[in-house]
Design an enzyme around this catalytic site. Structure first.
Site, mmCIF file in Angstrom:
data_model
loop_
_atom_site.group_PDB
_atom_site.id
_atom_site.type_symbol
_atom_site.label_atom_id
_atom_site.label_comp_id
_atom_site.label_asym_id
_atom_site.label_seq_id
_atom_site.Cartn_x
_atom_site.Cartn_y
_atom_site.Cartn_z
ATOM 1 C CB CYS A 20 -0.911 0.092 1.174
ATOM 2 S SG CYS A 20 0.032 0.087 2.775
ATOM 3 C CG HIS A 52 -3.907 0.698 4.779
ATOM 4 N ND1 HIS A 52 -3.548 -0.007 3.678
ATOM 5 C CD2 HIS A 52 -4.874 1.575 4.256
ATOM 6 C CE1 HIS A 52 -4.209 0.260 2.858
ATOM 7 N NE2 HIS A 52 -5.339 0.937 2.876
#
Length: 1007
Positions: A420, A822
């Protein structure tokens, strides 16, 4: 004899002596007594049983009563008659209330003593009526349990015929009123035991009279489906589920789900309460019935009920997962391990689809880390099997759309395993419109460079039909060698490495093309070591023309001048360096809200290429401050910065050796307020703090060659050339030298839509040098050092121009560690001339109006203008890129992300320079063909995209046929791409991405 017994039990004789005498009294029961003596003895023993002051008296009462009733049965039958029993049930006994459990215990024992007597039949008839009356009065669990004991031993007392149905229904209602307020284990165990006795009584009645079962279950459903806010049925009703024959599931579920009289609100309430039953100890088959009802509702397309139930109950389940996992781990049983493997799969499905909740998910991931993670394909299969939507069950809804893209028209990037950090950066660069167009317009045929792979990736993002693209080739080519595959990395470090690689490659290609102007470039993948060695040679020849700049320099390159003045002799040193991004530290007074994290490495500086301003080297760490001193210093900077400022955006002065006070950077005073009066720092504040003068003292003293010793000095940094795209990294990860831990600064930062970058224009650069005039290394531009202001000046005439920038994209980090969490990004399409004329010229008048408004006590017009612009931008399209999911969002959501989700913080920002004419495309004679859109793709790229799109359409057609074959036998619908901005975006991991959405989008819960 009764007088002797009464005197004995109340005497002060030793207990052993009393027991001997009581034994004699019990033995005397064999002797003949007249009716009056027997009645007196029965009265005395009854009083001892019901009103005895201690256990000994009650025990004596039971022993003597049992002995005399056995040997004088006719007399006891006459004493224990209907009138006496009815009086006990209606009026109690002396001071004893009629609802006392001792009354029922006494009647229970009395029935045992006259069981063989004819008069017991009259008592049975009486009790059939009385027990129904008692149940209708909603007795407490303890009394109801004693009543159940009595009815279990004497089934003749259970109402018969129609009254038995009424009795069962009323008993169900009574269970629905049970409550246990105690939290002590002993009381809870006793409560569960009492409920179990009552439910077992109902089971016995259902077996004896099957006609009572269905009305009882109807009463159960009526209780749990009640929408009356004043009544909450007890979870004790779960104890009845285990007694319902499993063979009845199909019939009952079909009856409930197809009954038109059952409203959706009632069914929702019932299902929610059944989920609550899962917490009832010892209950069996509750999960079976819950799942059966869920499937039954899905079969009749009542997805709205399922969604509502999910929204109401999902948070009840998640917090208990960790304890559940630990409990089953401790069991060590094979069945427990098998269950945990299945549970782990479902948990990963949940995290894949409902990502962005690190505070909930991190403990769960830690608990299940020892169990295998399912593949992305398996997760998608499970999710597709269990999708709930509110759409009709038509064949069209079962078939996938031929165009896989979401309604945004944008393409996501598939998470390849904790990638990510790359996906968020690539999407931010892709949404940098001018940069994307320049990349797509390059003629790179026959080249295998990293820029060629980026061009290929950008082309697919722009033109593929897929919902998400897998950037495997680009990832392998662009991943820094020291990045461990399939582990989380720092997106800012990746971005610097990527831009540096692209810059160095182009420098080499320019040299090669200058030696071979007539030949087609034959370039191959260049290793990092080769790039670095060749770049070292190239850096010796400074470039002077704009045409010699690389694309990275044109788009992201700026110039930063560092000026150091010795405070003893006033001699100065200056150096101008290039930068591609600015790393902004937090003012020391805001460093208190920091999060401890596991030991982790901070981003390191890369050698060669463009300089990343203010990035500490790997061996250097940010300094830890005294919060009190730091807060005072920072406040002094803010307070002094607004004094004596010129009224417009150009600040020109004749300077001596140290910058004059009139050249200070204005600090934005219109800072949002936190609750409690604290201010939320803005990006403008951090930028001004970065550019503020810094006093080098103590361990950071400056070695002055003129003084030939360490001296206190003032260091200032000024931006002398602004980039087209300004990249700002907020330094949220730092090392605390006092506690030896890594921390993340979780402070909220206000993100201005319009940022004015102060750029210093000098009239003469004769005194500047491209290298330090003294041999001192200042690569550690420690923003976190205490910064103070003092009057100073320079040798040249200079002007500070405020260059307007518009926010283009924001990369957000979710989590508390640079090695976990994330990344996702917010971005929008913006060009260099978008509303630029108005912004540029209107901003020229803001400074003059600002000074006047301060004198008049009015709100700053720059704040008014920015607020007006923000209001206009609210309605424009912002996108949220969360790995494979792309959804619409708004600037308001961007602004509020940290206030709503404390661990989700802005990390990397991209701002686009605004100017009335686009200098980049103005020099390109062919740019007019595509200035309002992306350039046409070269044939090689177009053919590759067309081929992949055809393959994707074939895959979709095969999937559509397979689903069509299943449509007749199973209900199905596709999960929409909807997203609710009130929820945080996604999570990351090997199976990550795939899902925005929080807990109030459609298609929620997976069972």
């Amino acid at each position: 004899m009764d007088k002797i017994l009464e005197g004995l039990v109340s005497s002060s004789h030793p207990l052993p002596l009393k027991r001997v005498i009581v034994r004699k009294v019990v033995e005397s029961a064999e002797h003949w007594l007249d009716e009056a003596q027997c009645e007196a003895m029965f009265d005395l023993t009854t009083r001892l049983i019901l009103e005895g002051q201690d256990p000994f008296q009650r025990q004596v009462g039971h022993q003597v009563l049992e002995a005399y009733a056995r040997y004088h049965r006719p007399e006891f039958e006459s004493f224990f008659n209907k009138t006496f029993v009815l009086g006990l049930l209606h009026q109690g006994y002396h001071s004893l209330d009629r609802k006392d459990v001792a009354i029922l215990d006494y009647i229970h024992n009395g029935l045992k003593l006259i069981m063989s007597c004819p008069s017991v039949l009259d008592l049975f008839s009486l009790l059939q009526v009385e027990v129904l009356r008692m149940v209708c009065e909603r007795p407490e669990p303890q009394l109801c349990a004693r009543l159940s004991d009595l009815l279990t031993d004497f089934v003749q007392c259970i109402p018969k015929g129609k009254l038995s149905i009424t009795f069962c229904q009323q008993l169900v209602r009574t269970i629905g009123h049970f409550q246990c307020v105690s939290t002590q284990e002993r009381e809870l165990r006793e409560y569960v035991s009492q409920v179990t006795k009552v439910s077992n009584l109902l089971q016995n009645i259902w077996k004896a009279e099957p006609t009572t079962l269905l009305p009882s279950l109807q009463e159960v459903f009526a209780s749990i489906s009640s929408t009356d806010a004043s009544f909450e049925p007890s979870v004790a009703l779960a104890s009845l589920v285990q007694h319902i024959p499993l063979q009845m599931i199909t019939v009952l579920i079909r009856s409930l789900t197809t009954d038109p009289n059952v409203k959706d609100a009632s069914m929702t309430q019932a299902l929610c309460r059944m989920i609550d039953w899962l917490s009832w100890p010892l209950a069996q088959h509750v999960d079976t019935w819950v799942i059966a009802l869920l499937k039954g509702l899905a079969a009749v397309q009542k997805f709205t009920i399922l969604i509502d139930v999910t929204l109401l109950k999902i948070e009840l389940i998640v917090p208990h997962v960790v304890n559940l996992v630990h409990s089953f781990k401790n069991d060590g049983l094979p069945s427990s391990t098998a269950f945990l493997v299945q549970l782990t799969e479902l948990i990963h499905c949940m995290m894949y689809h409902y990502s962005g909740f690190p505070d909930l998910y991190e403990p769960i991931l830690e608990a299940i880390k020892d169990f295998p993670k399912p593949s992305e394909e398996k997760i998608k299969l499970i999710l597709n099997q269990s999708a709930w939507t509110s759409q009709s069950n038509s064949l069209a809804s079962c078939l996938s759309r031929l165009s896989g893209k979401s309604e945004t028209g944008k393409t996501g990037l598939i998470n390849l395993g904790n990638t990510c950090y790359m996906n968020s950066v690539i999407q931010a660069l892709f949404m940098a419109t001018d940069f994307r167009r320049q990349v797509l317009s390059l003629n790179l045929n026959g080249c295998n460079s990293l820029m060629k792979k980026l061009q290929h990736l950008f082309a697919f993002l722009a033109h593929t039909q897929r919902e998400a693209y897998a950037p495997r080739i680009f990832f392998e080519a662009s991943r820094p060698p020291w990045f461990t595959p399939r582990s989380q990395q720092d997106c800012s470090e990746y971005l610097r490495f990527l831009l540096d690689r692209l810059h160095e490659e182009e420098k080499i290609l320019k040299v090669q093309s200058s030696h071979k102007p007539s030949e087609i470039l034959e370039c191959s993948e260049t290793s990092l070591q080769e790039v670095a060695s060749k770049a070292a040679v190239l850096t010796e020849t400074p470039r002077t023309t704009d045409s010699e700049k690389t694309l990275i320099e044109k788009m992201f390159g700026g110039k930063l001048r560092t000026h150091i003045c010795c405070l003893n002799c006033r001699s100065t040193s200056q150096k101008v360096e290039a930068f591609t991004d600015l790393s902004l530290a937090f003012c020391p007074s805001s460093l208190e809200n920091m999060s401890f994290q596991d030991p982790a490495s901070s981003p390191s500086t890369q050698d060669g290429g463009l300089m990343q301003a203010a990035i500490p080297s790997p061996s250097e760490e940010p300094v830890v401050y005294n919060p009190t001193t730091a807060a005072f210093i920072c406040d002094s900077v803010v307070n002094e910065r607004t004094i004596g400022s010129p009224p417009n955006e150009f600040y020109c002065s004749e300077n001596t050796s140290v910058p004059n006070e009139s050249n200070r950077i204005l600090v934005n005073k219109d800072v949002p307020q936190k609750p409690g009066g604290e201010t939320t720092p803005s990006v403008t504040d951090l930028l001004n703090y970065f550019l503020a003068p810094e006093i080098l003292t103590g361990d950071n003293q400056y070695y002055c060659e003129n003084c030939a010793s360490l001296q206190n000095a003032e260091k200032t940094m000024q931006i002398t050339e602004e980039p087209e795209y300004l990249i700002l990294t907020l330094l949220r990860f730092s090392y605390d030298q006092k506690y030896h831990v890594r921390r993340k600064i979780l402070d909220n930062v206000s993100l201005p839509l319009v940022l004015e970058l102060p750029v210093k224009r000098t009239t003469s650069f004769s005194s500047l040098s491209e290298s330090w005039s003294v041999d001192v290394d200042f690569t550690d531009l420690s923003e976190n050092l205490a910064k103070k202001l003092k009057p100073s000046g320079t040798d040249e005439a200079s002007c500070t121009k405020l260059v307007p920038y518009l926010l283009s994209s924001v990369v957000v980090h979710s989590g508390i560690s640079s090695e976990s969490g994330h990344y996702y990004s917010y971005a929008r399409n913006i060009t260099g001339t978008e509303s630029s004329y108005q912004i540029y010229h209107q901003s020229e008048a803001l400074a003059l109006a600002s000074s006047q408004s301060h004198l008049l006590g009015r709100e700053s017009p720059s704040a008014v203008f920015e607020q007006d612009l923000e209001n206009k931008e609210m309605s424009k399209e912002w996108f949220l890129f969360n790995d494979s999911r792309v959804t619409f969002t708004s600037f308001q959501s961007v602004q509020k992300i940290t206030s709503r989700f404390p661990k989700d913080t802005a990390y990397v920002l991209l701002y686009k320079k605004q100017h009335s004419t686009n200098g980049l495309s103005g020099n390109n004679p062919t740019s007019g063909l595509w200035i309002n859109g992306d350039p046409p793709l070269q044939k090689e790229l177009m053919d590759a995209i067309t081929k992949d799109n055809k393959l994707y359409l074939q895959e979709q057609e095969l999937n559509a046929r397979a689903r069509a074959l299943q449509a007749a036998s199973a209900s199905c619908s596709f999960r929409p791409n909807g997203f609710d901005d009130n929820d945080p975006p996604g999570s990351c991991g090997p199976t990550g991405g795939g899902g925005g959405g929080g807990f109030n989008t459609v298609g929620r819960l997976v069972f």
